[in-house]
Write a protein that holds these residues in place. Sequence first.
Motif, PDB file in Angstrom:
ATOM      1  N   ASN A 175     -13.880 -42.726 146.279  1.00 37.01           N
ATOM      2  CA  ASN A 175     -12.531 -42.975 147.202  1.00 37.01           C
ATOM      3  C   ASN A 175     -13.347 -43.104 148.465  1.00 37.01           C
ATOM      4  OD1 ASN A 175     -12.346 -40.129 148.306  1.00 37.01           O
ATOM      5  ND2 ASN A 175     -12.221 -39.766 146.180  1.00 37.01           N
ATOM      6  N   GLY A 176     -12.655 -43.108 149.532  1.00 36.58           N
ATOM      7  CA  GLY A 176     -13.100 -43.147 151.014  1.00 36.58           C
ATOM      8  C   GLY A 176     -12.304 -42.018 151.572  1.00 36.58           C
ATOM      9  N   GLY A 177     -11.678 -41.076 150.865  1.00 37.67           N
ATOM     10  CA  GLY A 177     -11.048 -40.106 151.483  1.00 37.67           C
ATOM     11  C   GLY A 177      -9.795 -39.820 150.713  1.00 37.67           C
ATOM     12  N   ILE A 178      -9.288 -38.530 150.969  1.00 34.68           N
ATOM     13  CA  ILE A 178      -8.191 -38.081 150.237  1.00 34.68           C
ATOM     14  C   ILE A 178      -7.105 -37.708 151.044  1.00 34.68           C
ATOM     15  CG2 ILE A 178      -7.381 -36.434 148.290  1.00 34.68           C
ATOM     16  CD1 ILE A 178      -9.764 -37.100 146.796  1.00 34.68           C
ATOM     17  N   ILE A 179      -5.811 -37.639 150.731  1.00 39.13           N
ATOM     18  CA  ILE A 179      -5.150 -36.925 151.696  1.00 39.13           C
ATOM     19  C   ILE A 179      -3.630 -36.675 150.749  1.00 39.13           C
ATOM     20  CG2 ILE A 179      -3.990 -39.279 152.841  1.00 39.13           C
ATOM     21  CD1 ILE A 179      -3.356 -37.216 155.154  1.00 39.13           C
ATOM     22  N   PHE A 180      -3.108 -35.482 150.895  1.00 40.53           N
ATOM     23  CA  PHE A 180      -1.670 -35.326 150.214  1.00 40.53           C
ATOM     24  C   PHE A 180      -1.113 -34.124 151.091  1.00 40.53           C
ATOM     25  CE2 PHE A 180      -4.769 -33.166 147.672  1.00 40.53           C
ATOM     26  CZ  PHE A 180      -4.431 -32.005 147.437  1.00 40.53           C
ATOM     27  N   PRO A 181       0.050 -34.133 151.200  1.00 42.30           N
ATOM     28  CA  PRO A 181       0.925 -33.060 151.790  1.00 42.30           C
ATOM     29  C   PRO A 181       1.033 -31.934 150.773  1.00 42.30           C
ATOM     30  CG  PRO A 181       2.344 -34.894 151.765  1.00 42.30           C
ATOM     31  CD  PRO A 181       1.332 -35.190 150.724  1.00 42.30           C
ATOM     32  N   ASN A 182       1.021 -30.797 151.006  1.00 37.29           N
ATOM     33  CA  ASN A 182       1.287 -29.516 150.156  1.00 37.29           C
ATOM     34  C   ASN A 182       1.912 -28.266 150.811  1.00 37.29           C
ATOM     35  OD1 ASN A 182       1.099 -28.317 147.445  1.00 37.29           O
ATOM     36  ND2 ASN A 182      -0.929 -27.150 148.116  1.00 37.29           N
ATOM     37  N   PRO A 183       3.227 -28.282 150.596  1.00 33.48           N
ATOM     38  CA  PRO A 183       4.043 -28.816 149.731  1.00 33.48           C
ATOM     39  C   PRO A 183       4.170 -30.447 150.027  1.00 33.48           C
ATOM     40  CG  PRO A 183       5.271 -26.820 150.278  1.00 33.48           C
ATOM     41  CD  PRO A 183       3.898 -27.130 151.127  1.00 33.48           C
ATOM     42  N   ASN A 184       4.321 -31.126 148.677  1.00 31.41           N
ATOM     43  CA  ASN A 184       4.478 -32.598 148.986  1.00 31.41           C
ATOM     44  C   ASN A 184       5.933 -33.064 149.549  1.00 31.41           C
ATOM     45  OD1 ASN A 184       3.896 -35.383 148.864  1.00 31.41           O
ATOM     46  ND2 ASN A 184       4.136 -35.633 146.820  1.00 31.41           N
ATOM     47  N   ALA A 185       6.073 -33.951 150.142  1.00 29.71           N
ATOM     48  CA  ALA A 185       7.207 -34.312 150.680  1.00 29.71           C
ATOM     49  C   ALA A 185       7.575 -35.788 150.217  1.00 29.71           C
ATOM     50  CB  ALA A 185       7.276 -34.458 152.040  1.00 29.71           C
ATOM     51  N   PRO A 186       8.855 -36.140 149.875  1.00 26.57           N
ATOM     52  CA  PRO A 186       9.870 -35.250 149.857  1.00 26.57           C
ATOM     53  C   PRO A 186      10.393 -34.427 148.662  1.00 26.57           C
ATOM     54  CG  PRO A 186      10.560 -37.628 149.223  1.00 26.57           C
ATOM     55  CD  PRO A 186       9.014 -37.659 149.568  1.00 26.57           C
ATOM     56  N   THR A 187       9.170 -34.374 147.522  1.00 32.90           N
ATOM     57  CA  THR A 187       9.428 -33.576 146.488  1.00 32.90           C
ATOM     58  C   THR A 187       9.760 -32.025 146.616  1.00 32.90           C
ATOM     59  OG1 THR A 187       7.048 -33.224 146.079  1.00 32.90           O
ATOM     60  CG2 THR A 187       7.997 -35.568 145.293  1.00 32.90           C
ATOM     61  N   SER A 188       9.008 -31.596 147.643  1.00 34.72           N
ATOM     62  CA  SER A 188       9.136 -30.035 147.957  1.00 34.72           C
ATOM     63  C   SER A 188       8.160 -29.126 146.899  1.00 34.72           C
ATOM     64  CB  SER A 188      10.603 -29.556 147.654  1.00 34.72           C
ATOM     65  OG  SER A 188      10.843 -29.439 146.210  1.00 34.72           O
ATOM     66  N   LEU A 189       7.515 -29.825 146.158  1.00 30.86           N
ATOM     67  CA  LEU A 189       6.658 -29.283 145.269  1.00 30.86           C
ATOM     68  C   LEU A 189       5.121 -28.948 145.618  1.00 30.86           C
ATOM     69  CD1 LEU A 189       7.042 -30.896 141.595  1.00 30.86           C
ATOM     70  CD2 LEU A 189       7.319 -28.723 142.276  1.00 30.86           C
ATOM     71  N   PHE A 190       4.660 -27.675 145.545  1.00 33.04           N
ATOM     72  CA  PHE A 190       3.538 -27.160 145.724  1.00 33.04           C
ATOM     73  C   PHE A 190       2.524 -27.194 144.757  1.00 33.04           C
ATOM     74  CE2 PHE A 190       0.678 -23.370 146.360  1.00 33.04           C
ATOM     75  CZ  PHE A 190       0.235 -23.787 147.779  1.00 33.04           C
ATOM     76  N   LEU A 191       1.416 -27.532 145.385  1.00 28.28           N
ATOM     77  CA  LEU A 191       0.273 -27.633 144.250  1.00 28.28           C
ATOM     78  C   LEU A 191      -0.735 -26.371 144.169  1.00 28.28           C
ATOM     79  CD1 LEU A 191      -1.356 -29.648 142.318  1.00 28.28           C
ATOM     80  CD2 LEU A 191      -2.862 -30.195 144.073  1.00 28.28           C
ATOM     81  N   PRO A 192      -0.676 -25.688 143.290  1.00 29.66           N
ATOM     82  CA  PRO A 192      -1.233 -24.430 143.245  1.00 29.66           C
ATOM     83  C   PRO A 192      -2.801 -24.424 144.056  1.00 29.66           C
ATOM     84  CG  PRO A 192      -0.430 -24.481 141.118  1.00 29.66           C
ATOM     85  CD  PRO A 192      -0.091 -25.898 142.059  1.00 29.66           C
ATOM     86  N   LEU A 193      -3.202 -23.701 144.716  1.00 24.65           N
ATOM     87  CA  LEU A 193      -4.314 -23.623 145.506  1.00 24.65           C
ATOM     88  C   LEU A 193      -5.705 -23.940 144.743  1.00 24.65           C
ATOM     89  CD1 LEU A 193      -5.384 -23.236 148.302  1.00 24.65           C
ATOM     90  CD2 LEU A 193      -5.839 -21.021 147.953  1.00 24.65           C
ATOM     91  N   LYS A 194      -5.537 -23.378 143.311  1.00 25.40           N
ATOM     92  CA  LYS A 194      -6.606 -23.641 142.473  1.00 25.40           C
ATOM     93  C   LYS A 194      -6.854 -24.879 142.338  1.00 25.40           C
ATOM     94  CE  LYS A 194      -4.430 -22.222 138.070  1.00 25.40           C
ATOM     95  NZ  LYS A 194      -3.965 -23.458 138.205  1.00 25.40           N
ATOM     96  N   ASP A 195      -5.725 -25.531 142.200  1.00 30.02           N
ATOM     97  CA  ASP A 195      -5.902 -27.237 141.891  1.00 30.02           C
ATOM     98  C   ASP A 195      -6.200 -27.868 143.063  1.00 30.02           C
ATOM     99  OD1 ASP A 195      -4.853 -26.896 139.271  1.00 30.02           O
ATOM    100  OD2 ASP A 195      -3.012 -27.018 139.998  1.00 30.02           O
ATOM    101  N   VAL A 196      -5.832 -27.501 144.322  1.00 29.45           N
ATOM    102  CA  VAL A 196      -6.337 -28.001 145.571  1.00 29.45           C
ATOM    103  C   VAL A 196      -7.970 -27.940 145.883  1.00 29.45           C
ATOM    104  CG1 VAL A 196      -6.204 -27.689 148.187  1.00 29.45           C
ATOM    105  CG2 VAL A 196      -4.002 -27.546 146.785  1.00 29.45           C
ATOM    106  N   GLU A 197      -8.352 -26.814 145.196  1.00 31.50           N
ATOM    107  CA  GLU A 197      -9.923 -26.666 145.431  1.00 31.50           C
ATOM    108  C   GLU A 197     -10.483 -27.361 144.450  1.00 31.50           C
ATOM    109  OE1 GLU A 197     -11.321 -22.379 145.443  1.00 31.50           O
ATOM    110  OE2 GLU A 197     -13.185 -23.192 145.765  1.00 31.50           O
TER     111      GLU A 197
END
Lengths: 353, 353
Positions: A144-166
């Motif tokens: 890929n040429g880069g990655i971006i996502f909100p955490n918590p995501n919008a408008p879903t409100s869901l949080f991706l646990p930090l270990k998954d972000v890492e």
Amino acid sequence: MRAWEKNIRRVEPYVPGEQPDSPKMIKLNTNENPYPPAPGVQAACRDFDAESLRLYPDPSCRELAHELAACYGLEDGQIFVGVGSDDVLAMAFLTFFNSDRPVLFPDITYSFYDVWADLFRIPFERPALDEEFRIRKEDYYRENGGIIFPNPNAPTSLFLPLKDVEDIVAHNQDSVVIIDEAYVDFAEESALPLLKKYENLLVVQTFSKSRSMAGMRIGFACGSPRLIQAMKDVKESYNSYTMNRTSLRLGVQAVRDKAYFRETVERIIRTREKAKERMASLGFIFPDSQANFLFVHHPEKDAGEIFSKLKEREIYVRHWDRPRISGWLRITIGTEDQMERLYEALEEILKEK
Amino acid sequence: MRAWEKNIRRVEPYVPGEQPDSPKMIKLNTNENPYPPAPGVQAACRDFDAESLRLYPDPSCRELAHELAACYGLEDGQIFVGVGSDDVLAMAFLTFFNSDRPVLFPDITYSFYDVWADLFRIPFERPALDEEFRIRKEDYYRENGGIIFPNPNAPTSLFLPLKDVEDIVAHNQDSVVIIDEAYVDFAEESALPLLKKYENLLVVQTFSKSRSMAGMRIGFACGSPRLIQAMKDVKESYNSYTMNRTSLRLGVQAVRDKAYFRETVERIIRTREKAKERMASLGFIFPDSQANFLFVHHPEKDAGEIFSKLKEREIYVRHWDRPRISGWLRITIGTEDQMERLYEALEEILKEK
């Protein structure tokens, strides 16, 4: 049509949340904070030296960057300040996403990512969230040429646990990975501690939600000195002075009052947890929000209808007529009183045939 | 070098005028106004309701647009407001300059035009000013994708008479023509009256110079409703909220106080006219400025040397080491007292061997 009209850029007009202005209304449609900014902000306004406005502001925003760095245990050179996180994110797209490979972000997410990608002619792909609106981290383990996502995501409100972000950051050390943490102060933890380990990680936050300053337009990015310097160079190459003197001054005060910040954030979280109970008892289903809003669906009542009937009662929430989410409503967490009026209204609406 | 570093956008860092901060200094390097903003601005600051900052600002800037429209005898729909005229001009480039033909602007002019053109991948050509730094209007009578120039031009300080401006607009009715009037309040007349005749004309002004509000970042464009709506559509498609609540509120107050505005502008013009006499008697030559600065050359003394020796005395002016203008200095008109100290310093410097 005149010749010059042919050269006007064609765009899809963005439709922001309504900004109604009635004293009776309950405004739960743009994820603003129901509480005012810290008391120090009001005092800074009153004491602001308007004579200083004749001079340009500090283009490097030193004082505000320093205050934020101190607050988050970073160095001053790890902070980039902009006119709301939209400005910061757009600048990050422009600075970092210059590859021929597609930038990756979820199919359901903040609505400006694809707009900026189009604006700067950046290719992109949108891996689908799973059926429960969760980000599948494996979707981001590819070129890929880069990655971006909100955490918590919008408008879903869901949080991706930090270990998954890492895991996502660790799998993508050849790309810049941007975590858009507009709502993170209402969630369990920020990705900021990962900055110690990953030079390719950029964390973006805003004063618009947890710091009650949507009207002031302040956002910031935290990252390695290398990433932050690159953003500053790009920004200063074409628009040096964007943060005005009042933003810089009042922003500092908002960061300083840590007790007030914690108190209002905790109050909103308490109201949100209670809202989950009440909304469930009204028959709504929703992801387990870690933001300052709920993203709700009612199995027996059309979301568009609920939206309209709330609006008739001067209660404003958000509804998008888009694939996968047209049956859902996004409801900002207001004050306890506002939420009580919401529940009453919903109860009435759900009883109607 | 890590893979992600290869995709960082490469830019030529912009070097803004120094922002020294010493109580004794005389700052004549960034064309700021030496007088404070209108008294109403200070009062608006003191009385500002900081609680309102929790809410997003009005993205359409209605109140400020209305005040400006009333001030200039235009309709509200003829005004676009942005974060300084840099933001407004960049937005105009993005909105209107989408042709394959080159946009035209002078070889010596405001230094951001080519930067924005590069940023948005707009082709451009730069007709040379004549030997006396004048725009030759005939250079703009040819196929193009748009035209932009400042009037008065910067850093030359020269004003192009309105009939010549009109000739350029009249010869280019298939293009959008932008007149960047950052300094026009210090000149004989604005192109605003031409808006009645030309739908393809955009006039851009700023609060940074004549309105003493460089620190607040407010600029605006005036044009036909068709042009203005196009700019609003483009802007809102990718960043809805840029003007913060304090800018919008304080900006209104700055426009309202017309007597103060006239008084400070006239005072600066008087100081400028006196400066022309004094600088001439010191042996400087310069175009006949209609801006709030002089662009000067001394036949016997190197400009870089004068610049450095003024700086030793804590007097800051502007010097560019660029083709055609490296022998010149741009000096902002300050207060009468500041200018007296400048003349004394120059006298000393010119006497030195």
